[in-house]
Design an enzyme around this catalytic site. Sequence first.
Site, short mmCIF file in Angstrom:
data_model
loop_
_atom_site.label_atom_id
_atom_site.label_comp_id
_atom_site.label_asym_id
_atom_site.label_seq_id
_atom_site.Cartn_x
_atom_site.Cartn_y
_atom_site.Cartn_z
N HIS A 237 0.64 -1.43 0.05
CA HIS A 237 -0.04 -0.05 -0.20
C HIS A 237 1.01 1.35 -0.10
O HIS A 237 0.01 2.42 0.26
CB HIS A 237 -0.95 0.22 0.46
CG HIS A 237 0.03 0.53 2.41
ND1 HIS A 237 0.35 -0.75 3.30
CD2 HIS A 237 0.07 1.36 2.97
CE1 HIS A 237 0.76 -0.16 4.22
NE2 HIS A 237 0.64 0.42 4.18
C1 UD1 Z 1 -1.79 5.67 6.29
C2 UD1 Z 1 -0.45 5.76 7.65
C3 UD1 Z 1 0.44 4.51 6.51
C4 UD1 Z 1 0.07 3.33 7.17
C5 UD1 Z 1 -1.66 3.28 6.60
C6 UD1 Z 1 -1.71 2.09 7.51
C7 UD1 Z 1 -0.47 8.02 6.69
C8 UD1 Z 1 0.80 9.18 5.99
N1 UD1 Z 1 0.22 7.33 6.11
O1 UD1 Z 1 -1.39 4.90 5.18
O2 UD1 Z 1 1.45 5.20 7.59
O3 UD1 Z 1 1.31 2.16 7.26
O4 UD1 Z 1 -2.08 4.14 6.58
O5 UD1 Z 1 -3.01 1.28 6.61
O6 UD1 Z 1 -0.98 8.59 7.31
N2 UD1 Z 1 -8.89 5.02 1.88
C9 UD1 Z 1 -10.57 4.24 1.53
N3 UD1 Z 1 -10.99 3.92 3.19
C10 UD1 Z 1 -9.70 4.27 3.69
C11 UD1 Z 1 -8.39 5.11 4.14
C12 UD1 Z 1 -8.20 5.43 3.10
O7 UD1 Z 1 -10.52 4.47 0.37
O8 UD1 Z 1 -10.61 3.57 4.71
C13 UD1 Z 1 -7.69 5.36 0.84
C14 UD1 Z 1 -7.94 6.87 -0.37
O9 UD1 Z 1 -7.98 6.74 -1.67
C15 UD1 Z 1 -7.09 7.19 0.20
C16 UD1 Z 1 -6.13 6.19 0.46
O10 UD1 Z 1 -6.37 5.25 0.78
O11 UD1 Z 1 -7.01 8.58 -0.23
C17 UD1 Z 1 -5.18 6.58 1.67
O12 UD1 Z 1 -5.35 6.65 2.85
P1 UD1 Z 1 -4.31 8.08 3.69
O13 UD1 Z 1 -4.94 7.08 4.63
O14 UD1 Z 1 -4.35 8.79 3.00
O15 UD1 Z 1 -2.56 7.05 3.70
P2 UD1 Z 1 -2.85 5.04 3.57
O16 UD1 Z 1 -2.17 4.67 2.30
O17 UD1 Z 1 -3.98 4.60 4.49
#
Ligand code: UD1
Length: 355
Positions: free
Chosen positions: A205
């Site tokens: 991811h």
């Molecule tokens: C975040 C953390 C990372 C951790 C990971 C665990 C930061 C910078 N990164 O990364 O350190 O390892 O969580 O999972 O804080 N999305 C959804 N549903 C959700 C959450 C996210 O669809 O419930 C999608 C969205 O498109 C979003 C993308 O995932 O833009 C990234 O989510 P984000 O929370 O920004 O970062 P993670 O990649 O999950």
Amino acid sequence: MKIMSVVGARPQFVKLAPIAHACARANVEHIIVHTGQHYDPMLSDAFFADLNIPAPDEHLGVGSGSHGVQTGAMLAAMDEIILKHQPDWVLVYGDTNSTTAAALSAVKLHFPIAHLEAGLRSFNREMPEEINRIVTDHCADLLLAPTEVAAKHLENEGLAPRTVVVGDVMTDVLMETKAKLADAKSPIMEEFGFAAGSYSLATIHRPANTDTKEQLEAVLDSLGAVDHPVVILAHPRLVAKAAEHGIEIARGNLHLHAPLAYPDLLASAMSARGIITDSGGLQKEAFLLRVPCTTVRPQTEWVETVECGWNVLVNAGTQLVEAAQRPMPPATDYAPYGDGKAADRVVAELIANTR
Ligand code: UD1
């Protein structure tokens, strides 16, 4: 004494569980703030239900966005929440945007901050988490380091006087959940009809592996080229990025599956032949379960897993394929992550250091 835990992303809910239970054992008031960074039920609600975590007292509902938008929304919301609850400690977890936002809000409002999982470093400043770790450690009043290596990093940054090694709380929750699982069947074995030890589990991811089409294709191609079935537990970010690049995730020996609840993940990992990941937590979980891990990153914060031969860092391509097919390393009773009682130590330190 009032502790305010601020969490928002999947790995933080896992770490919150043993802390919530330790607070209850110590009769300490515990306020849970959920920033809303993760909102999909399988990334959030399932963990509260499965790990017996009380429902959050506050939910900021910030959702996804660019780093600035997401962190800024949390930061703005946290001021009000901290002032409302007047905690003795703001406890922040790991290295996500939720961690940094809560730490910045608390330090500017002069509330004491404790950082759980302090001192981890990859020394890769392109990782958003590395910046989050450094900023948070330097804001915090009490640095709760999981390992001696983490404490050494803090010492090198002049932070030794605020540091205490407590062990790793993910070890607490893993040991407790594993004991409850007894011989529960792996949902992955049941769904795909795989025998124990015949498949690998994968998670990918991180931005470095998902954000360009070339890198994501290279990683997925390698996973599909491994000589046994690989099941990828697709984080929403992976699904979103694959759709954006217009590519299919499943290919060759690579099978697609939704993320798993924590007990199901452990049960599936315990019966796997190997783990292939770019997650931090899963590298350590693989080691604690004695499943060989292949990490698709140039560095790791959990260096102990590599030093003892149970984790290998690889690039996409032949390196990944060969590492995923390697035999089991020699058995070890090395225990750098503590005894499964870190959370009680965390709460004891917070009580002892309350101003
Ligand atoms: C975040 C953390 C990372 C951790 C990971 C665990 C930061 C910078 N990164 O990364 O350190 O390892 O969580 O999972 O804080 N999305 C959804 N549903 C959700 C959450 C996210 O669809 O419930 C999608 C969205 O498109 C979003 C993308 O995932 O833009 C990234 O989510 P984000 O929370 O920004 O970062 P993670 O990649 O999950």
